[in-house]
Scaffold this active site. Structure first.
Site, PDB file in Angstrom:
ATOM      1  N   TYR A 146     -25.200 134.886 -49.267  1.00  0.00           N
ATOM      2  CA  TYR A 146     -23.556 135.443 -49.046  1.00  0.00           C
ATOM      3  C   TYR A 146     -23.590 136.915 -49.734  1.00  0.00           C
ATOM      4  O   TYR A 146     -23.679 137.057 -50.917  1.00  0.00           O
ATOM      5  CB  TYR A 146     -22.806 134.124 -49.948  1.00  0.00           C
ATOM      6  CG  TYR A 146     -22.734 132.883 -49.377  1.00  0.00           C
ATOM      7  CD1 TYR A 146     -23.324 133.048 -48.109  1.00  0.00           C
ATOM      8  CD2 TYR A 146     -22.440 131.994 -50.043  1.00  0.00           C
ATOM      9  CE1 TYR A 146     -23.208 131.457 -47.321  1.00  0.00           C
ATOM     10  CE2 TYR A 146     -22.296 130.675 -49.335  1.00  0.00           C
ATOM     11  CZ  TYR A 146     -22.719 130.451 -48.048  1.00  0.00           C
ATOM     12  OH  TYR A 146     -22.556 129.093 -47.674  1.00  0.00           O
ATOM     13  N   PHE A 174     -16.885 124.279 -43.426  1.00  0.00           N
ATOM     14  CA  PHE A 174     -15.785 124.804 -42.789  1.00  0.00           C
ATOM     15  C   PHE A 174     -14.638 123.387 -42.596  1.00  0.00           C
ATOM     16  O   PHE A 174     -14.386 123.232 -41.474  1.00  0.00           O
ATOM     17  CB  PHE A 174     -16.005 125.155 -41.528  1.00  0.00           C
ATOM     18  CG  PHE A 174     -16.813 126.267 -41.175  1.00  0.00           C
ATOM     19  CD1 PHE A 174     -16.776 127.503 -42.233  1.00  0.00           C
ATOM     20  CD2 PHE A 174     -17.741 126.583 -40.172  1.00  0.00           C
ATOM     21  CE1 PHE A 174     -17.573 128.480 -42.172  1.00  0.00           C
ATOM     22  CE2 PHE A 174     -18.403 127.895 -40.091  1.00  0.00           C
ATOM     23  CZ  PHE A 174     -18.190 128.744 -41.170  1.00  0.00           C
ATOM     24  N   PRO A 175     -14.199 122.896 -43.764  1.00  0.00           N
ATOM     25  CA  PRO A 175     -13.399 121.848 -43.882  1.00  0.00           C
ATOM     26  C   PRO A 175     -11.953 122.148 -43.277  1.00  0.00           C
ATOM     27  O   PRO A 175     -11.395 121.298 -42.717  1.00  0.00           O
ATOM     28  CB  PRO A 175     -13.278 121.326 -45.197  1.00  0.00           C
ATOM     29  CG  PRO A 175     -13.537 122.846 -46.138  1.00  0.00           C
ATOM     30  CD  PRO A 175     -14.654 123.351 -45.218  1.00  0.00           C
ATOM     31  N   LEU A 176     -11.705 123.438 -43.296  1.00  0.00           N
ATOM     32  CA  LEU A 176     -10.586 123.807 -42.665  1.00  0.00           C
ATOM     33  C   LEU A 176     -10.716 124.476 -41.350  1.00  0.00           C
ATOM     34  O   LEU A 176      -9.830 125.429 -40.998  1.00  0.00           O
ATOM     35  CB  LEU A 176      -9.748 124.639 -43.499  1.00  0.00           C
ATOM     36  CG  LEU A 176      -9.298 123.759 -45.012  1.00  0.00           C
ATOM     37  CD1 LEU A 176      -8.784 124.853 -46.034  1.00  0.00           C
ATOM     38  CD2 LEU A 176      -8.449 122.587 -44.949  1.00  0.00           C
ATOM     39  N   GLY A 177     -11.929 124.448 -40.626  1.00  0.00           N
ATOM     40  CA  GLY A 177     -11.941 125.161 -39.344  1.00  0.00           C
ATOM     41  C   GLY A 177     -12.865 126.554 -39.540  1.00  0.00           C
ATOM     42  O   GLY A 177     -13.070 126.959 -38.566  1.00  0.00           O
ATOM     43  N   GLY A 178     -12.877 126.920 -40.735  1.00  0.00           N
ATOM     44  CA  GLY A 178     -13.947 128.337 -40.875  1.00  0.00           C
ATOM     45  C   GLY A 178     -13.118 129.389 -40.375  1.00  0.00           C
ATOM     46  O   GLY A 178     -11.934 129.695 -40.655  1.00  0.00           O
ATOM     47  N   PHE A 179     -13.702 130.257 -39.841  1.00  0.00           N
ATOM     48  CA  PHE A 179     -12.874 131.671 -39.464  1.00  0.00           C
ATOM     49  C   PHE A 179     -11.930 131.378 -38.445  1.00  0.00           C
ATOM     50  O   PHE A 179     -11.043 132.315 -38.252  1.00  0.00           O
ATOM     51  CB  PHE A 179     -14.015 132.438 -38.574  1.00  0.00           C
ATOM     52  CG  PHE A 179     -15.197 132.840 -39.834  1.00  0.00           C
ATOM     53  CD1 PHE A 179     -15.056 133.631 -40.943  1.00  0.00           C
ATOM     54  CD2 PHE A 179     -16.583 132.547 -39.570  1.00  0.00           C
ATOM     55  CE1 PHE A 179     -15.917 133.923 -41.937  1.00  0.00           C
ATOM     56  CE2 PHE A 179     -17.559 132.852 -40.489  1.00  0.00           C
ATOM     57  CZ  PHE A 179     -17.314 133.276 -41.531  1.00  0.00           C
ATOM     58  N   PRO A 222      -8.768 128.699 -38.184  1.00  0.00           N
ATOM     59  CA  PRO A 222      -8.339 127.694 -38.985  1.00  0.00           C
ATOM     60  C   PRO A 222      -7.707 126.606 -37.912  1.00  0.00           C
ATOM     61  O   PRO A 222      -7.464 126.810 -36.897  1.00  0.00           O
ATOM     62  CB  PRO A 222      -7.056 128.240 -39.672  1.00  0.00           C
ATOM     63  CG  PRO A 222      -7.313 129.634 -39.759  1.00  0.00           C
ATOM     64  CD  PRO A 222      -8.270 130.165 -38.522  1.00  0.00           C
ATOM     65  N   LEU A 223      -7.831 125.195 -38.446  1.00  0.00           N
ATOM     66  CA  LEU A 223      -7.447 124.284 -37.779  1.00  0.00           C
ATOM     67  C   LEU A 223      -6.055 124.249 -37.104  1.00  0.00           C
ATOM     68  O   LEU A 223      -5.106 124.607 -37.793  1.00  0.00           O
ATOM     69  CB  LEU A 223      -7.549 123.071 -38.508  1.00  0.00           C
ATOM     70  CG  LEU A 223      -8.917 122.243 -38.935  1.00  0.00           C
ATOM     71  CD1 LEU A 223      -8.879 121.141 -39.673  1.00  0.00           C
ATOM     72  CD2 LEU A 223      -9.873 122.122 -37.759  1.00  0.00           C
TER      73      LEU A 223
END
Length: 290
Positions: free
Chosen positions: A66, A215-220, A222-223
């Site tokens: 990173y 990516f619990p919220l969808g990553g790049f 968002p969900l």
């Protein structure tokens, strides 16, 4: 360090021999755009890490890829010498190229180099946890994990690694790794809309192994879901809060590592993960991934 005003949602889980908070922190977003270069706000990045510790978070996820090196160096600057409860997980198996890509790096000599780079940038003699990252940017891919994982086992036997995990893997690769040495976690992409690992989550829970969704919220991206928005509106919460709460209630072996570069957003994530979803809410949310 301040004493946290309230317990973190989800309680704790034991990784190997270390109890960690189920609500953790993922450091990836502390690097610059597309996880390359330094953050725009260096002091702000340090503040987020210190606030995470003040709130009682004891599980931080990072990687020397990173930045590269950026997030590890920020963690060291903000938190070293590390307090005893802090557990830092890192991963190896990929590097960065000048274009911001993630080329694989899994030959034994490459893995040894990455482990030593993580040791150096974090300023430790032993890494708490190293995840062996397989697959590619598209997700898990078939292929043997044996040679790469055996290399990490050798480094563990040298005393450079305490615990081992696997990341971006198939179920077959999880079984291969476990036939070689114990693992304490699996780190794969998983969230409300990506439920491919449902059976694996349950199997690992029965085996006492943590599942750490990235990516619990969808990553790049968002969900986004009408059902998610409806539940969020009903609860007077944000969709992202509901998505975190669903993960927290999905299984006791799920450890959350949502990332943010904002202390305000860190507080929002913690509050969101603590939402209590009813059976009706869960059933409605389950329809998204099915």
């Amino acid at each position: 360090m301040n004493t946290p005003s309230a317990p973190l949602p989800g309680g704790t889980w034991t990784l190997g021999d270390s109890p960690v908070t189920r609500f953790g922190y993922g450091a990836m977003q502390l690097a610059g755009p597309w996880v390359m270069g330094p953050p725009a706000d260096h002091d702000g990045a340090l503040a987020v890490l210190r606030e995470a510790m003040s709130l009682g978070i004891t599980h931080i996820d990072t990687s020397d890829a990173y930045g590269p090196r950026i997030t590890n160096e920020l963690i060291r600057e903000a938190l070293h010498p590390y307090p005893e409860p802090l557990f830092i997980a890192t991963k190896v198996g990929a590097t960065r190229d000048a274009q911001g890509g993630w080329p694989t790096a899994r030959r034994p000599e490459e893995l040894r180099k990455q482990v030593h780079e993580n040791l150096q940038s974090l300023g430790v003699e032993t890494l708490d946890l190293v995840n062996m990252r397989m697959g590619d940017a598209r997700g898990p891919q078939p292929g043997s994990i044996t040679e790469a994982f055996e290399t990490l086992v050798g480094l563990q036997q040298e005393g450079l690694i305490r615990h081992l995990g696997v990341s971006n893997v198939t179920g077959t690769q999880v079984a291969q790794a476990r036939s070689i040495a114990p693992i304490v976690c699996v780190q794969n992409m998983y969230n409300l809309a990506h439920r491919h690992d449902d059976d694996l989550v349950d199997h690992l829970a029965a085996e006492g192994i943590a599942y750490v969704p990235f990516f619990p919220l969808g990553g790049f991206t968002p969900l986004q879901s009408e059902a998610l928005s409806q539940v969020a509106n009903r609860l007077a919460a944000t969709p992202m809060s509901v998505a975190l709460a669903w993960l927290m209630q999905r299984s006791p072996n799920i450890l959350l590592i949502p990332g943010t570069s904002s202390t305000a957003h860190l507080h929002e994530n913690i509050a969101g993960a603590g939402l209590l979803l009813s059976d009706e809410d869960v059933a409605e949310l389950d329809s998204i991934g099915h």
